[in-house]
Enzyme design. Structure first.
Site, short mmCIF file in Angstrom:
data_model
loop_
_atom_site.label_atom_id
_atom_site.label_comp_id
_atom_site.label_asym_id
_atom_site.label_seq_id
_atom_site.Cartn_x
_atom_site.Cartn_y
_atom_site.Cartn_z
CG ASP A 1 -5.30 54.25 21.75
OD1 ASP A 1 -6.18 55.13 21.92
OD2 ASP A 1 -4.21 54.48 21.20
CG ASP B 1 -0.53 61.00 17.27
OD1 ASP B 1 -1.00 61.93 16.57
OD2 ASP B 1 -1.22 60.05 17.68
O1 RIB Z 1 -3.23 58.97 16.26
C1 RIB Z 1 -3.50 57.80 16.95
C2 RIB Z 1 -4.46 58.08 18.07
O2 RIB Z 1 -5.69 58.49 17.52
C3 RIB Z 1 -4.78 56.90 18.94
O3 RIB Z 1 -3.90 56.76 20.02
C4 RIB Z 1 -6.24 57.13 19.33
O4 RIB Z 1 -6.44 57.34 20.68
C5 RIB Z 1 -6.70 58.32 18.49
O5 RIB Z 1 -6.74 59.50 19.21
#
Ligand code: RIB
Length: 306
Positions: free
Chosen positions: A18, A250
């Site tokens: 990222d 996540d």
């Molecule tokens: O959900 C966040 C993630 O979405 C980030 O870390 C980025 O890499 C994308 O996959």
């Protein structure tokens, strides 16, 4: 295989580097803005969720792909440092996935992903299938090709494990995949897109009828749980000051999967996941913001005492 012999959480998913720009506000089309800061963090929905499951205490395996480049080396170290089994992570000639992330003054983000190596995960090999057959819980997202998501879901469903899909980024989902799911997790935007309505209640009702259990996450407003087509509960989120919401969903998914693998019921798993996500928004970056088990347990204790 008996349920007792199954162990842990297996994630089939994406890994990205990222690149995060922090700005007061997101630029308008044609506008150039100066950022307050720029930094690189390990991320990718799959890797974030794997780290979240591992830090929440689950024995965790990650199946995905990274490049032979420097970003791949950093992500391989992230996997190892988190204690995640990474023996089934492919190293490919394609570059490691990258995400370009803009975080505004309220902690909200916009994200663009260049899939790179993630797009090469098109099939499961025999070793992947063997690992999936012994997984207690499979957790996936939609940053890998849909065909491999469908194959993994079918494999684990057939083997008797629990299948969880976080339908992010949103796309239309085939009925066969929905039928293999034990839990579908979506945010408001994804619920409306996949449920085919701009009205969240209508979209949620449509989706709830297609899967065994559904979680619709609502950010600061918590989440709504559906089971067997009807609303089964609402989970409130603690009030916090967000600095970066990247990876909060996540963290929710990884912690939820870890709790389900431990035997928690639906509502308790969602409560645990909500506490984890609320902690994550108070730190910048995806992987760096994922809390560990002791922090989640402490936050839950404070809530139940309050
Ligand atoms: O959900 C966040 C993630 O979405 C980030 O870390 C980025 O890499 C994308 O996959």
């Amino acid at each position: 295989m008996s349920n007792e012999a199954r162990a842990g959480v297996t994630i089939v998913g994406s890994a990205n580097m990222d690149i995060v720009f922090t700005v007061e506000r997101t630029p308008l089309p044609g506008e150039t803005l100066l950022a307050e800061s720029a930094a690189r963090f390990p991320g990718g929905k799959g890797l974030n969720q794997a780290v979240a499951a591992a830090r929440a205490g689950a024995a965790t395996r990650f199946i995905g792909a990274i490049g032979h480049d420097e970003n791949g080396t950093v992500l391989a170290a992230t996997i190892a440092d988190a204690g995640i089994a990474g023996d089934l992570v492919r190293r490919t000639p394609a570059p490691t996935g990258q995400a370009f992330i803009v975080v505004d003054g309220s902690g909200e983000n916009t994200i663009i992903v260049a899939s790179g190596a993630n797009a090469t995960v098109t099939e499961l090999g025999p070793a992947d299938r063997a690992a999936l057959d012994s997984a207690a819980v499979l957790l996936m997202q939609l940053e890998l090709p849909l065909g491999v998501v469908r194959s993994a879901a079918a494999e684990v469903h057939r083997a008797g494990g629990v299948v969880i899909l976080n339908a992010a980024p949103a796309q239309e989902l085939p009925r066969e995949l929905l039928a293999d799911l034990d839990y579908l997790i979506v945010n408001e935007h994804e619920a409306c897109l996949i449920g085919g309505s701009e009205d969240l209640d209508a979209a949620s009702t449509t989706l709830a009828a297609l899967v065994d259990r559904l979680v619709v996450t609502l950010g600061a407003a918590g989440s709504v749980l559906f089971a067997d087509g009807i609303e089964a509960g609402r989970i409130a989120a603690p009030r916090v000051d967000p600095v970066d919401t990247t990876g909060a969903g996540d963290t929710f998914c990884g912690a939820f999967a870890a709790a389900i693998a431990e035997g928690a019921d639906f509502a308790d798993a969602a409560r645990f996941a909500t506490a984890a996500a609320a902690l994550s928004v108070q730190v910048v970056g995806a992987v760096p913001s994922v809390p560990d088990r002791s922090a989640i347990d402490a936050a839950l204790e404070v809530r139940s005492a309050g």
